[in-house]
Design a protein around this motif. Structure first.
Motif, mmCIF file in Angstrom:
data_model
loop_
_atom_site.group_PDB
_atom_site.id
_atom_site.type_symbol
_atom_site.label_atom_id
_atom_site.label_comp_id
_atom_site.label_asym_id
_atom_site.label_seq_id
_atom_site.Cartn_x
_atom_site.Cartn_y
_atom_site.Cartn_z
ATOM 1 N N UNK A 31 0.844 -1.192 0.000
ATOM 2 C CA UNK A 31 0.000 0.000 0.000
ATOM 3 C C UNK A 31 0.876 1.237 0.000
ATOM 4 N N UNK A 32 0.701 2.092 -0.992
ATOM 5 C CA UNK A 32 1.593 3.242 -1.140
ATOM 6 C C UNK A 32 1.507 4.191 0.054
ATOM 7 N N UNK A 33 0.288 4.528 0.453
ATOM 8 C CA UNK A 33 0.104 5.425 1.595
ATOM 9 C C UNK A 33 -0.275 4.582 2.808
ATOM 10 N N UNK A 34 0.730 4.220 3.590
ATOM 11 C CA UNK A 34 0.497 3.284 4.692
ATOM 12 C C UNK A 34 0.821 3.866 6.063
ATOM 13 N N UNK A 35 1.009 5.184 6.118
ATOM 14 C CA UNK A 35 1.387 5.774 7.401
ATOM 15 C C UNK A 35 0.303 5.665 8.457
ATOM 16 N N UNK A 36 -0.952 5.424 8.028
ATOM 17 C CA UNK A 36 -2.050 5.298 8.991
ATOM 18 C C UNK A 36 -2.475 3.846 9.202
ATOM 19 N N UNK A 37 -1.740 2.892 8.649
ATOM 20 C CA UNK A 37 -2.083 1.482 8.786
ATOM 21 C C UNK A 37 -1.303 0.850 9.935
ATOM 22 N N UNK A 38 -2.005 0.084 10.752
ATOM 23 C CA UNK A 38 -1.354 -0.591 11.871
ATOM 24 C C UNK A 38 -1.871 -2.019 11.977
ATOM 25 N N UNK A 39 -0.962 -2.986 12.067
ATOM 26 C CA UNK A 39 -1.352 -4.371 12.227
ATOM 27 C C UNK A 39 -1.655 -4.661 13.697
ATOM 28 N N UNK A 40 -2.651 -5.498 13.917
ATOM 29 C CA UNK A 40 -3.019 -5.938 15.258
ATOM 30 C C UNK A 40 -2.776 -7.442 15.313
ATOM 31 N N UNK A 41 -1.811 -7.861 16.117
ATOM 32 C CA UNK A 41 -1.504 -9.281 16.160
ATOM 33 C C UNK A 41 -0.292 -9.583 16.999
ATOM 34 N N UNK A 42 0.187 -10.792 16.846
ATOM 35 C CA UNK A 42 1.336 -11.272 17.604
ATOM 36 C C UNK A 42 2.625 -10.906 16.872
ATOM 37 N N UNK A 43 3.544 -10.274 17.586
ATOM 38 C CA UNK A 43 4.793 -9.817 16.975
ATOM 39 C C UNK A 43 5.573 -10.990 16.399
ATOM 40 N N UNK A 44 5.683 -12.083 17.146
ATOM 41 C CA UNK A 44 6.430 -13.239 16.668
ATOM 42 C C UNK A 44 5.823 -13.849 15.423
ATOM 43 N N UNK A 45 4.510 -13.969 15.390
ATOM 44 C CA UNK A 45 3.830 -14.538 14.225
ATOM 45 C C UNK A 45 4.024 -13.651 13.000
ATOM 46 N N UNK A 46 3.922 -12.341 13.187
ATOM 47 C CA UNK A 46 4.086 -11.432 12.044
ATOM 48 C C UNK A 46 5.540 -11.350 11.600
ATOM 49 N N UNK A 47 6.466 -11.477 12.512
ATOM 50 C CA UNK A 47 7.887 -11.531 12.123
ATOM 51 C C UNK A 47 8.146 -12.793 11.291
ATOM 52 N N UNK A 48 7.525 -13.899 11.695
ATOM 53 C CA UNK A 48 7.662 -15.132 10.908
ATOM 54 C C UNK A 48 7.046 -14.960 9.521
ATOM 55 N N UNK A 49 5.903 -14.284 9.448
ATOM 56 C CA UNK A 49 5.254 -14.065 8.153
ATOM 57 C C UNK A 49 6.158 -13.271 7.214
ATOM 58 N N UNK A 50 6.828 -12.254 7.742
ATOM 59 C CA UNK A 50 7.768 -11.485 6.918
ATOM 60 C C UNK A 50 8.888 -12.380 6.403
ATOM 61 N N UNK A 51 9.431 -13.202 7.289
ATOM 62 C CA UNK A 51 10.536 -14.078 6.891
ATOM 63 C C UNK A 51 10.086 -15.076 5.823
ATOM 64 N N UNK A 52 8.875 -15.598 5.952
ATOM 65 C CA UNK A 52 8.388 -16.573 4.987
ATOM 66 C C UNK A 52 8.142 -15.969 3.615
ATOM 67 N N UNK A 53 7.964 -14.667 3.562
ATOM 68 C CA UNK A 53 7.838 -13.988 2.271
ATOM 69 C C UNK A 53 9.177 -13.450 1.785
ATOM 70 N N UNK A 54 10.234 -13.719 2.533
ATOM 71 C CA UNK A 54 11.555 -13.259 2.144
ATOM 72 C C UNK A 54 11.772 -11.778 2.355
ATOM 73 N N UNK A 55 11.056 -11.193 3.318
ATOM 74 C CA UNK A 55 11.156 -9.765 3.589
ATOM 75 C C UNK A 55 11.972 -9.532 4.852
ATOM 76 N N UNK A 56 12.851 -8.577 4.817
ATOM 77 C CA UNK A 56 13.714 -8.279 5.966
ATOM 78 C C UNK A 56 13.377 -6.919 6.583
ATOM 79 N N UNK A 57 12.093 -6.557 6.535
ATOM 80 C CA UNK A 57 11.674 -5.270 7.085
ATOM 81 C C UNK A 57 11.841 -5.239 8.596
ATOM 82 N N UNK A 58 12.180 -4.079 9.153
ATOM 83 C CA UNK A 58 12.135 -3.948 10.612
ATOM 84 C C UNK A 58 10.690 -3.935 11.090
ATOM 85 N N UNK A 59 10.472 -4.404 12.290
ATOM 86 C CA UNK A 59 9.137 -4.477 12.870
ATOM 87 C C UNK A 59 9.151 -3.756 14.199
ATOM 88 N N UNK A 60 8.146 -2.922 14.439
ATOM 89 C CA UNK A 60 8.077 -2.155 15.687
ATOM 90 C C UNK A 60 6.830 -2.545 16.456
#
Length: 337
Positions: A31-60
């Motif tokens: 999503x191009x304009x994502x400054x107002x988007x926030x995920x609600x969930x488990x940090x560990x699960x979402x970190x795993x999801x990033x890794x499974x897609x091959x993404x190395x984004x930082x997570x806060x």
């Protein structure tokens, strides 16, 4: 409006064992304009999801939704509600697990509480699994019924809600939703059909249509063929349409269910009201789930979701298509104005 003052649009992760975390993270990134988007969930699960897609984004991990506007760019924001199962990462992906059902429920409850407290603007929900909810002891068959209960008034009164599935070619609203077909037929009455027509008309007017054209599908083959194949059209559906028209709503029918969706797709109508879940959803899903969006009408807040389920068969493989999730984000923003 600055990032510090704009209320966020919340994306729940859905069932941790399905594709929800993956498509939520991928939709955020896409999503191009994502400054107002926030995920609600488990940090560990979402970190795993990033890794499974091959993404190395930082997570806060946010301690409070107000922190969203202070994050650096390209940092995936996650608000983790209290009480999520500590061993959620131990749940096998692609399988029903009560812990995942409980976590999905807690995320939805926290998101709705934030919206009703004025801390968030609206909600986009990733898919959950109905059997996982049941395993967790959650007494709702799906998102729609859960959100209706969470939106109850102070006196306990439930808002009348309906499910709308929409894409670029077709909009459908259901009179009955997640019940057995036999029960759905028994639930049909004039007031339920009329209420669905009213909710549909009001929703399309909010979308900007001044005089929505609503087609009401029948229940029986050939819309009952004058009573030869059932009398629901004569005794329930037609009187509801007549009452709606007396209120100034441009509703017509009942039409044969096997042809009305084609007519609507060609532009003759703006929306079809269908009596049962599969009557209405099969035509929309046949057109493709990639751009399909589920909208819950009648809630005191905006809620959308993708037009597909948890896809356990591909969970964890990093290949799930986030197109419908992105379409749900776009629809939510449109409804929020």
């Amino acid at each position: 409006m600055s990032n510090e003052t704009k209320r966020p649009l919340l994306l729940t992760m859905g069932d941790a064992c399905g594709i929800g975390p993956e498509i939520a993270a991928a939709a955020w990134l896409g999503t191009a304009e994502r400054e107002d988007l926030c995920l609600v969930g488990d940090v560990g699960v979402l970190r795993r999801a990033l890794a499974q897609r091959g993404l190395s984004l930082p997570l806060a991990r946010l301690g409070d939704l107000a922190e969203l506007g202070r994050l650096p760019p390209n940092c995936l924001p996650v608000w983790q509600p209290d009480g999520l199962p500590a061993d959620l990462l131990d749940c096998p992906q692609g399988r029903i697990d009560a812990r995942a059902g409980r976590a999905a429920t807690l995320c939805i409850e926290a998101a709705v509480a934030a919206i009703r407290a004025g801390a968030a603007a609206g909600l986009v929900t990733a898919p959950l699994h109905k059997e996982a909810l049941h395993a967790a002891g959650v007494g709702y068959p799906g998102h729609t019924e859960m959100l209706q209960a969470l939106a109850a008034a102070a006196d306990g009164a439930l808002p009348p809600v309906r499910m709308m599935l929409a894409n670029e070619e077709l909009r459908v609203v259901l009179v009955t939703i997640h019940v057995a077909l036999r029960e759905a037929i028994e639930l049909l009455d004039i007031e339920r059909v009329l209420q669905t027509i009213r909710i549909s008309d009001a929703a399309l007017r909010r979308f900007g249509l001044a005089a929505p054209r609503l087609a009401v599908a029948g229940l029986n083959p050939h819309a009952g063929e004058g009573g030869l194949f059932g009398r629901e059209e004569i005794e329930i559906i037609a009187p509801a349409i007549e009452s709606a028209r007396a209120e100034g709503i441009e509703a017509s029918g009942p039409y044969a269910p096997d042809t009305i969706f084609m007519r609507a797709r060609k532009g003759e109508f703006d929306l079809v009201v269908a009596m049962t879940h599969d009557h209405g959803l099969i035509p929309v899903k046949y057109l493709g789930v990639e751009e399909g969006v589920n909208v819950t009408l009648g809630l005191p807040f905006v809620r959308t979701s993708p037009d597909h389920g948890t896809a356990f068969d591909i969970a964890g493989r990093g290949i799930a298509d986030p197109s419908s999730m992105r379409a749900a984000i776009r629809m939510a923003r449109r409804l929020l104005g």
